[in-house]
Design an enzyme around this catalytic site. Structure first.
Site, PDB file in Angstrom:
ATOM      1  N   LYS A 171       0.626   0.439 -15.532  1.00  0.00           N
ATOM      2  CA  LYS A 171       1.829   1.037 -16.123  1.00  0.00           C
ATOM      3  C   LYS A 171       1.813   0.924 -17.639  1.00  0.00           C
ATOM      4  CE  LYS A 171       4.921   0.557 -12.151  1.00  0.00           C
ATOM      5  NZ  LYS A 171       6.150  -0.053 -11.637  1.00  0.00           N
TER       6      LYS A 171
ATOM      7  N   LYS B 180      -2.837   6.559  -3.829  1.00  0.00           N
ATOM      8  CA  LYS B 180      -1.622   6.358  -3.042  1.00  0.00           C
ATOM      9  C   LYS B 180      -0.589   7.431  -3.389  1.00  0.00           C
ATOM     10  CE  LYS B 180       1.019   3.338  -6.080  1.00  0.00           C
ATOM     11  NZ  LYS B 180       1.732   2.107  -6.337  1.00  0.00           N
TER      12      LYS B 180
ATOM     13  N   LYS C 194       5.407   8.768  -6.957  1.00  0.00           N
ATOM     14  CA  LYS C 194       6.202   9.732  -7.704  1.00  0.00           C
ATOM     15  C   LYS C 194       5.641   9.946  -9.096  1.00  0.00           C
ATOM     16  CE  LYS C 194       9.261   5.817  -7.617  1.00  0.00           C
ATOM     17  NZ  LYS C 194      10.165   5.229  -6.657  1.00  0.00           N
TER      18      LYS C 194
HETATM   19  P1  TYM Z   1       8.784   0.742  -5.318  1.00  0.00           P
HETATM   20  O1  TYM Z   1      10.167   1.135  -5.656  1.00  0.00           O
HETATM   21  O2  TYM Z   1       7.678   1.260  -6.149  1.00  0.00           O
HETATM   22  O3  TYM Z   1       8.460   1.128  -3.823  1.00  0.00           O
HETATM   23  C1  TYM Z   1       9.321   0.774  -2.743  1.00  0.00           C
HETATM   24  C2  TYM Z   1       8.476   0.374  -1.542  1.00  0.00           C
HETATM   25  O4  TYM Z   1       7.639   1.440  -1.129  1.00  0.00           O
HETATM   26  C3  TYM Z   1       6.301   0.973  -0.988  1.00  0.00           C
HETATM   27  N1  TYM Z   1       5.373   2.078  -1.286  1.00  0.00           N
HETATM   28  C4  TYM Z   1       4.402   2.516  -0.469  1.00  0.00           C
HETATM   29  N2  TYM Z   1       4.018   2.110   0.754  1.00  0.00           N
HETATM   30  C5  TYM Z   1       2.999   2.780   1.342  1.00  0.00           C
HETATM   31  N3  TYM Z   1       2.363   3.830   0.766  1.00  0.00           N
HETATM   32  C6  TYM Z   1       2.722   4.268  -0.461  1.00  0.00           C
HETATM   33  N4  TYM Z   1       2.085   5.312  -1.004  1.00  0.00           N
HETATM   34  C7  TYM Z   1       3.779   3.594  -1.132  1.00  0.00           C
HETATM   35  N5  TYM Z   1       4.375   3.769  -2.338  1.00  0.00           N
HETATM   36  C8  TYM Z   1       5.347   2.832  -2.412  1.00  0.00           C
HETATM   37  C9  TYM Z   1       6.188  -0.161  -1.979  1.00  0.00           C
HETATM   38  O5  TYM Z   1       5.121  -1.033  -1.668  1.00  0.00           O
HETATM   39  C10 TYM Z   1       7.540  -0.817  -1.843  1.00  0.00           C
HETATM   40  O6  TYM Z   1       7.557  -1.719  -0.767  1.00  0.00           O
HETATM   41  N6  TYM Z   1       8.579  -3.850  -7.303  1.00  0.00           N
HETATM   42  C11 TYM Z   1       9.042  -3.084  -6.157  1.00  0.00           C
HETATM   43  C12 TYM Z   1      10.549  -3.159  -5.952  1.00  0.00           C
HETATM   44  C13 TYM Z   1      11.060  -4.553  -5.861  1.00  0.00           C
HETATM   45  C14 TYM Z   1      10.959  -5.426  -4.754  1.00  0.00           C
HETATM   46  C15 TYM Z   1      11.606  -6.614  -5.134  1.00  0.00           C
HETATM   47  C16 TYM Z   1      10.378  -5.299  -3.485  1.00  0.00           C
HETATM   48  C17 TYM Z   1      11.752  -5.210  -6.843  1.00  0.00           C
HETATM   49  N7  TYM Z   1      12.089  -6.463  -6.395  1.00  0.00           N
HETATM   50  C18 TYM Z   1      11.696  -7.717  -4.267  1.00  0.00           C
HETATM   51  C19 TYM Z   1      10.454  -6.400  -2.641  1.00  0.00           C
HETATM   52  C20 TYM Z   1      11.105  -7.579  -3.018  1.00  0.00           C
HETATM   53  C21 TYM Z   1       8.685  -1.616  -6.386  1.00  0.00           C
HETATM   54  O7  TYM Z   1       8.550  -1.187  -7.497  1.00  0.00           O
HETATM   55  O8  TYM Z   1       8.676  -0.860  -5.251  1.00  0.00           O
END
Ligand code: TYM
Length: 332
Positions: free
Chosen positions: A112, A195, A198
């Site tokens: 990022k 993967k 967005k």
């Molecule tokens: P975020 O918002 O990017 O994504 C949310 C969830 O979706 C999963 N994910 C995927 N799983 C499978 N294939 C994909 N292509 C794919 N793209 C996204 C992510 O692994 C995630 O589980 N840092 C985290 C948000 C967060 C969080 C937390 C999660 C903040 N605090 C505490 C768990 C616990 C994030 O940016 O996810």
């Protein structure tokens, strides 16, 4: 009862299929057996340039989507991260036991930061994983259902919990990542070795849950495959076909092996059309449900207020204990 917790960033108008199959679907399943905490990390969302008006709207529509796919506010605690100030307070304490080099090894930060330009990337992007550790540790959580891309952040969280516990005494539950192998990584339909995300350059390979189902079906029918004809699960040589098989399997509950035998003597066209149909049927009711939930703002506000109250109760206990352990003078 054991606890689960997870979050999804409000950085888009719609969850994508990777978010749903990789994570949010597990949230729905786990709320039966666990005390569940699901939240919208709006504080994480400001680590990248953003529009304040859009952030507020996306926070709400994210909550509506969680509800629309089956997260139940009567069984799960649903809240917005910034409504629970104890999380930010705990972040400071944890940041003081995190190594600079340790934080610097986070691959998502590197990716990022490279995208934002290393000089303009904010310090918040660097400390992002520590805020995520606080999200989890504040709630003494046993399991964290996420996709594969969050595994390294979970490892850091575990290390911080163990380090704090051994330095200052037993304080935090050491959480485990809950990653379902079959759907841990859903791939971009046009670029099936990357993967689904967005932030991809083009959205041709991205399935948004709230898009017109016809548009999403068309994207699936145009998915990139390969020059052979055989339908089988082979991530190395047939990533596109494997991605479609695992998406269809996840949405129907039919094991991949059964799908594969069913496609004997058939072609990629059949695989694409079937997967497109299954997907369109799944997403079809979601837009309407979300619109309905969004039209009752008072109800969403009430769910979030209840969630924040419950969440603060739990987080405040952990914070008090952590403050005590590090030697802060209690206010009398
Ligand atoms: P975020 O918002 O990017 O994504 C949310 C969830 O979706 C999963 N994910 C995927 N799983 C499978 N294939 C994909 N292509 C794919 N793209 C996204 C992510 O692994 C995630 O589980 N840092 C985290 C948000 C967060 C969080 C937390 C999660 C903040 N605090 C505490 C768990 C616990 C994030 O940016 O996810």
């Amino acid at each position: 009862t054991a606890r689960v917790l997870s979050g999804i960033q409000p950085t888009s108008d719609s969850f994508h299929l990777g978010n749903y199959l990789g994570a949010v679907r597990q949230w729905v399943a786990l709320q039966d057996d666990f005390e569940a905490y699901y939240f919208i990390p709006d504080m994480h969302a400001i680590t990248a340039p953003h529009d304040p008006v859009a952030l507020r709207e996306r926070t709400l529509i994210s909550v509506a989507q969680m509800l629309a796919v089956g997260v139940d506010p009567d069984r799960s605690t649903i809240y917005v991260q910034s409504h629970v100030p104890e999380i930010a307070q705990l972040t400071w304490v944890l940041s003081c036991i995190t190594g600079f080099g340790e934080a610097n090894r986070m691959t998502q930060f590197k990716d990022k930061a490279a995208k934002q330009g290393t000089d303009s990337a904010g310090v918040g992007l660097f400390t992002y994983p520590i805020l995520m550790a606080a999200d989890i540790l504040a709630f003494q959580v046993d399991r964290v259902p996420v996709g594969e891309d969050q595994r390294q952040h979970l490892e850091l969280t575990r290390n911080l919990a163990q380090r704090f516990n051994s330095r200052f005494g037993e304080t935090f539950t050491v959480p485990e990542a809950h990653i379902v192998a079959e759907t841990a990584k859903i791939y971009d339909l046009q670029n099936p070795t990357a993967k689904m995300s967005k932030s991809a350059d083009s959205d041709a390979g991205l399935i948004n849950l709230l898009d017109d189902p016809k548009r999403s079906a068309k994207k699936v029918r145009s998915a990139v495959t390969d020059n052979e004809r055989e339908i089988r699960l082979d991530w190395e040589n047939k990533p596109g076909v494997s991605n479609l098989l695992s998406i269809q399997s996840a949405l129907t509950g039919t094991p991949v092996d059964d799908l594969v035998s069913g496609y004997e003597g058939k072609g990629y066209g059949d695989l694409k059309v079937d997967t497109a149909t299954v997907l369109a049927d799944f997403v079809a009711p979601l837009r309407g449900r979300v619109d309905e939930l969004m039209s009752d703002r008072a109800e969403l506000d009430a769910i979030l207020a209840r969630g924040a109250d419950r969440a603060r109760e739990v987080a405040a206990q952990t914070l008090a204990s952590a403050y005590d352990k590090v030697g802060f003078l209690p206010r009398r």
